[in-house]
Every structure is written in C-alpha cells, then in structure tokens.
Write an enzyme that holds these catalytic residues in place. Structure first.
Site, PDB file in Angstrom:
ATOM      1  N   PRO A  47      41.180 -37.394   0.885  1.00 52.40           N
ATOM      2  CG  PRO A  47      41.049 -35.179   0.091  1.00 52.40           C
ATOM      3  CD  PRO A  47      41.542 -35.946   1.363  1.00 52.40           C
ATOM      4  CB  THR A  48      39.976 -41.043  -3.580  1.00 50.33           C
ATOM      5  OG1 THR A  48      38.767 -40.776  -3.531  1.00 50.33           O
ATOM      6  CG2 THR A  48      40.337 -42.006  -2.374  1.00 50.33           C
ATOM      7  CG  ASN A  49      39.509 -40.027  -7.514  1.00 56.31           C
ATOM      8  OD1 ASN A  49      39.880 -41.022  -7.963  1.00 56.31           O
ATOM      9  ND2 ASN A  49      38.232 -40.281  -6.594  1.00 56.31           N
ATOM     10  CB  CYS A  50      42.850 -35.181  -3.997  1.00 51.25           C
ATOM     11  SG  CYS A  50      42.749 -33.538  -3.567  1.00 51.25           S
ATOM     12  CG  LEU A  51      44.930 -33.802 -10.262  1.00 47.48           C
ATOM     13  CD1 LEU A  51      44.987 -32.884 -11.375  1.00 47.48           C
ATOM     14  CD2 LEU A  51      45.760 -35.213 -10.292  1.00 47.48           C
TER      15      LEU A  51
END
Lengths: 122, 97, 111
Positions: C107-111
């Site tokens: 997943p992108t944009n995953c903290l």
C-alpha cells in the site's frame, strides 16, 4: 491535534490519461487523508473527464483511474466539487457521474478556493 | 492526401483547431489518446465546417480506456491494425502533437 | 529477497518480498509468505486476506490502514474493524503485512 489542522484543496485540471497529473493528484490526496487533514477535491476544465465511469484502461495498458476514484470514500475523502460549466461544455450530464459530487459555478469555485489554507493544482 | 493525427483534448492545446484549419478535401482526421475527447457531444460544433469528403476516425482503444459513450456519429471507430493501414494509405501523415 | 519455491515452482518477489506477479498467488503461496513473517494462518487471517483481495479487485489499489479498517467494519463487523485486532493477526504494520501475504502490491501512503 485539532489546532494542527489545515484545510487542503486539490484542483484537478487534466484528463485522466495522457499525462501523470491525475495520478499525481490522487497520490497527494491519499497522503493528505492519511494525515487526517480536511481535504476537498475540485474538478475543473479537462479534469472533469476523470469522473466519467467505467474506464477500461487495460485497453491502453494502464490502471483504471475510475476504480481508484471510487475508493476515495473509503479514505473519507467525500468533498468532491465539480465545475458545472466544464461538464456542460463537454456534453456530460451530472447524472452520468456515479460519484457523490457537488456542482459549482464560477463564483462557487472562487469562494471554495478562498476558504482553504492550502491549494494544490494538477 | 493527408492523414491528420490529433492526440490532445480541444482545451489542452491548439492541436485540434490548427489541424481543422489545415484540412483539405479528401484528407482524413484520426483522433488518438486524449484527442478522442473531441468526439464528445459538447464539441460537435467544431467539426460541422469540415469538407464532406473528409473521413473522421477514432482509435477505439483510447475511447474504451476513457469510458466514453454516445460519441459524435460522424466518427468511425478503428483498431490498431486499421491505424497502421490508414497510415500507409495516405501519402502523408501529419501529427498535430 | 529470495524468490519463493512453492510446489516445485519458482515465484518471483521484489526486494521487499511482495509478489512480482499478482496472478502467482495461491493458498500455498500465501502460507509460505506468512511463514517467512513467522505467522501461522488461521481462519481469522484468511477472511482478512480474502477481504483485501476483494478490495484490490474493486479499487485496483491496496488500502492503507484506515480504509482497511473501514472495509472490515462494514463487511465483518465493528469487533474486527479495529487496529488492535489487526495488530494481533498481522503484528507491526498490518496493512503492509496483510497486503504482502494476500499477494498484493505494497500500500502506498501508509504510515
């Protein structure tokens, strides 16, 4: 935390394929939402073309932007504003768009931009 | 006779308007990539002054990719093979990119 | 990362261990991916993996944590739609780890 919030507006002005603008805007939108900042998306000019449903981007070897835009509500990104004049110019009926959108005229767009802390344009 | 290729939307660049003023009798117009948006109902007026002998085409893959329906009926939809065939049939190809 | 060897087949993975080809995924492949992460898959894991794969099929992206929890809440109920529940199944970074075992991209944009 609440005093750290800034409101963001992302303006989409480009068609979904043919450049990376639409995908870049989506990436930034998802990132802003992960930081739980208030976010609105505005679609004007050719940007309204991103909202047409049922893309089959496999026909040109790309990923479907329409599937990704349907995902926005899962990220609680539900403030979608659309320039009514841009739809009309292209012969798109608001009912053709399957996402939950709010139509704005030129004055409404100016007011929306004025309200924001940060505005990013793609 | 010339095949005119357009790959930008009417508002993205002057490609379409430039090509339309350069079209002669017997030429053909082929919209590809973002060019296919010009066949949306809102842009029909742009094509009404073309000479009757000008054939208009759309690349079907680009139409499908963008989810476009109810397009200008003056345009015939072609596939990649027909694209190649058209490029060979006309003595010149002008890309208005 | 080393490629996987499952039932005599070589399954290529990227340098973080995510499958290179989504269509290579199967239950034995998932089990091996899980084993590398020291996770033994139970029914509770499988229902999350299946939900993730459905999410990907619909939206063509792997979800970050918040949308994943939202999807779980709406389909499996609010008891399971909690980060603590996901942490117990996929410790550390549940959205990334579960996507990996489900054979999906990171997943992108995953903290």
């Amino acid at each position: 935390m609440s005093d750290n919030k800034k409101s963001f507006l992302i303006i989409n002005r480009k068609a979904p394929y043919g450049s990376s603008a639409a995908r870049d805007a989506l990436d930034v939108a998802l990132t802003i939402s992960v930081f739980e900042q208030p976010l609105s998306l505005l679609f004007i000019e050719d940007g309204v073309l991103q909202l047409l449903p049922e893309h089959n981007a496999a026909a040109i070897g790309q990923k479907n932007l329409s599937a990704n835009l349907a995902m926005l509500e899962m990220y609680d990104i539900d403030q979608l504003y659309v320039c009514s004049q841009a739809l009309e110019q292209r012969g798109v009926r608001p009912a053709d768009i399957k996402l939950n959108i709010t139509l704005l005229d030129q004055r409404g767009i100016a007011a929306l931009i004025k309200q924001q802390d940060q505005v990013l344009s793609f | 006779m010339t095949l005119h290729l357009i790959n930008k939307t009417p508002s993205e660049s002057s490609a379409l308007s430039s090509s339309l003023s350069a079209v002669s009798e017997g030429d053909a117009l082929l919209l590809i990539e973002n060019g296919v948006y010009a066949a949306m109902p809102g842009y029909a007026e742009l094509f009404t002054r073309l000479p009757g002998s000008v054939q208009c085409y759309l690349l079907e893959n680009d139409v499908q990719a963008r989810g476009l329906k109810d397009l200008n009926q003056e345009f015939r939809h072609i596939d990649y093979d027909e694209f190649v065939e058209l490029s060979c049939r006309y003595s010149k190809v002008v890309s208005w990119f | 990362m080393e490629n996987l060897h499952v039932n005599g087949q070589i399954i290529p993975v990227d340098n973080e261990g995510y499958l290179r080809n989504l269509e290579d995924w199967s239950r034995p492949v998932a089990e091996q991916l899980a084993q590398q992460e020291r996770i033994e898959l139970t029914e509770a894991h499988w229902e999350i993996l299946q939900l993730l794969r459905n999410f990907y099929q619909t939206y063509e992206m792997s979800p970050a944590m918040r949308p994943l929890i939202k999807a779980i809440t709406s389909e499996l109920g609010s008891d399971k739609g909690k980060s603590i529940y996901l942490m117990s199944l996929f410790p550390g970074s549940p959205a990334k780890l579960a996507s990996k075992i489900a054979g999906l991209p990171k997943p992108t944009n995953c903290l």
